[in-house]
Design a protein around this motif. Structure first.
Motif, PDB file in Angstrom:
ATOM      1  N   HIS A  35       5.310   0.337  -7.443  1.00 52.86           N
ATOM      2  CA  HIS A  35       6.097   1.566  -7.633  1.00 52.86           C
ATOM      3  C   HIS A  35       5.421   2.755  -6.929  1.00 52.86           C
ATOM      4  O   HIS A  35       6.051   3.494  -6.165  1.00 52.86           O
ATOM      5  CB  HIS A  35       6.242   1.807  -9.138  1.00 52.86           C
ATOM      6  CG  HIS A  35       6.810   3.131  -9.480  1.00 52.86           C
ATOM      7  ND1 HIS A  35       8.127   3.455  -9.231  1.00 52.86           N
ATOM      8  CD2 HIS A  35       6.241   4.240 -10.032  1.00 52.86           C
ATOM      9  CE1 HIS A  35       8.349   4.701  -9.610  1.00 52.86           C
ATOM     10  NE2 HIS A  35       7.221   5.199 -10.103  1.00 52.86           N
ATOM     11  N   TYR A  67       9.331  -8.283  -7.110  1.00 52.05           N
ATOM     12  CA  TYR A  67       8.472  -7.206  -6.598  1.00 52.05           C
ATOM     13  C   TYR A  67       7.766  -7.680  -5.336  1.00 52.05           C
ATOM     14  O   TYR A  67       7.461  -8.867  -5.192  1.00 52.05           O
ATOM     15  CB  TYR A  67       7.443  -6.787  -7.652  1.00 52.05           C
ATOM     16  CG  TYR A  67       8.087  -6.082  -8.815  1.00 52.05           C
ATOM     17  CD1 TYR A  67       8.336  -4.713  -8.775  1.00 52.05           C
ATOM     18  CD2 TYR A  67       8.488  -6.792  -9.939  1.00 52.05           C
ATOM     19  CE1 TYR A  67       8.955  -4.071  -9.837  1.00 52.05           C
ATOM     20  CE2 TYR A  67       9.103  -6.156 -11.005  1.00 52.05           C
ATOM     21  CZ  TYR A  67       9.331  -4.792 -10.942  1.00 52.05           C
ATOM     22  OH  TYR A  67       9.949  -4.165 -11.981  1.00 52.05           O
ATOM     23  N   GLU A  95       6.388   5.126  -3.526  1.00 53.92           N
ATOM     24  CA  GLU A  95       6.437   6.597  -3.526  1.00 53.92           C
ATOM     25  C   GLU A  95       5.590   7.165  -2.380  1.00 53.92           C
ATOM     26  O   GLU A  95       6.008   8.099  -1.700  1.00 53.92           O
ATOM     27  CB  GLU A  95       5.923   7.155  -4.872  1.00 53.92           C
ATOM     28  CG  GLU A  95       6.805   6.836  -6.061  1.00 53.92           C
ATOM     29  CD  GLU A  95       8.135   7.601  -6.069  1.00 53.92           C
ATOM     30  OE1 GLU A  95       8.341   8.477  -5.207  1.00 53.92           O
ATOM     31  OE2 GLU A  95       8.977   7.304  -6.935  1.00 53.92           O
TER      32      GLU A  95
END
Ligand code: BTN
Length: 264
Positions: free
Chosen positions: A187, A15, A191
């Motif tokens: 995450h 990540y 977006e």
């Protein structure tokens, strides 16, 4: 309770946020340090500053934030091309990440009090702070900080609680908690960068019981009654007043909203 960096790194490998982690036993404020990193290091996007304790932790409106060992105190540097007005979405992303981490892993429902307090039952367990610098319409950096009372709550603060008091566990590990928050934040950040800020605010609204309800707002000393109807494309709260007017409220304004706590 010192952070096990190897465990944390293993949990978030792959990540982006947390690609660099600077961990301390005691620091003045992770937020202030992260700001100085953002200002001096052009490659600091994604860096996380975390400390076992903070000597001068602070919250919104300059309030003191008590940060003893056992809690989670960290700040994330973001430094990517983004509109200055998008900064508020990063704070929604972080409060959502913290709230979802609690709800998914501890069988206790966290909820959000506008703009970004995380509550368990009627008491505050975590807070989010954003600090940014802008150039014209563009964001130079935005530091997103979070303080979460995991294993103890500040003494003498009646309105606060700690997560441990809502579980049967004898201690809460900082590493898995931080890893989960960073992964969820990553995450939601993606977006937002993809223009899907509406996905973030929709999930955020689901966690914010005030939305869709009648509220009393004290804005710059003026009392307004209305419906907390939505979050707009600038991240402002849309209040439809009883007279039918539309008032936009940003977290930068001097505002108090009553009746946000769920009585249980
Ligand atoms: C608030 O609810 O007022 C926001 C509190 C934010 C506290 C965190 S702890 C990590 C980071 N460092 C700080 O000095 N403040 C934020």
């Amino acid at each position: 309770m010192t952070l096990d960096l190897a465990q944390l790194r293993a949990a978030i490998s792959g990540y982006f946020f947390g690609k660099e982690i600077r961990s301390y036993t005691a620091i003045s404020s992770t937020q202030d340090y992260a700001i100085s990193v953002a200002e001096t290091d052009p490659c600091s996007h994604g860096t996380v500053i975390v400390s076992d304790s903070q000597l001068f932790g602070h919250g919104r409106r300059g309030r003191k934030w008590i940060s003893p060992p056992g809690g989670l105190w960290f700040s994330v540097v973001t430094k990517q091309d983004m509109k200055a007005s998008s900064c508020i979405f990063l704070s929604y992303a972080m409060s959502l990440a913290v709230c979802e981490t609690i709800s998914r892993n501890f069988h206790v429902e966290g909820y959000i009090k506008w703009p970004n307090d995380i509550l368990l039952k009627t008491k505050k367990v975590a807070g989010i702070l954003i600090s940014s610098a802008v150039q014209g319409m563009d964001l130079e950096y935005c530091v997103v900080g979070a303080g979460i009372n995991l294993n103890s709550k500040p003494k003498g603060l009646k309105g606060s609680t700690s997560l441990i008091d809502h579980t049967k566990q004898s201690s809460i590990g900082l590493e898995p908690f931080l890893a989960s928050v960073l992964i969820l934040f990553n995450h939601y950040y993606d977006e937002i960068m993809a223009g899907n800020w509406g996905l973030v605010t929709n999930r955020w609204k689901f966690r914010c019981p005030m939305m869709g309800k009648r509220v009393k707002v004290l804005l710059n000393g003026v009392q307004l009654d209305g419906l907390a109807s939505d979050i707009d494309s600038n991240g402002s709260l849309i209040l439809i007043t009883t007279g039918g007017g539309k008032v936009l409220i940003s977290d930068a304004q001097d505002v108090t909203i009553e009746n946000q706590i769920i009585k249980q």
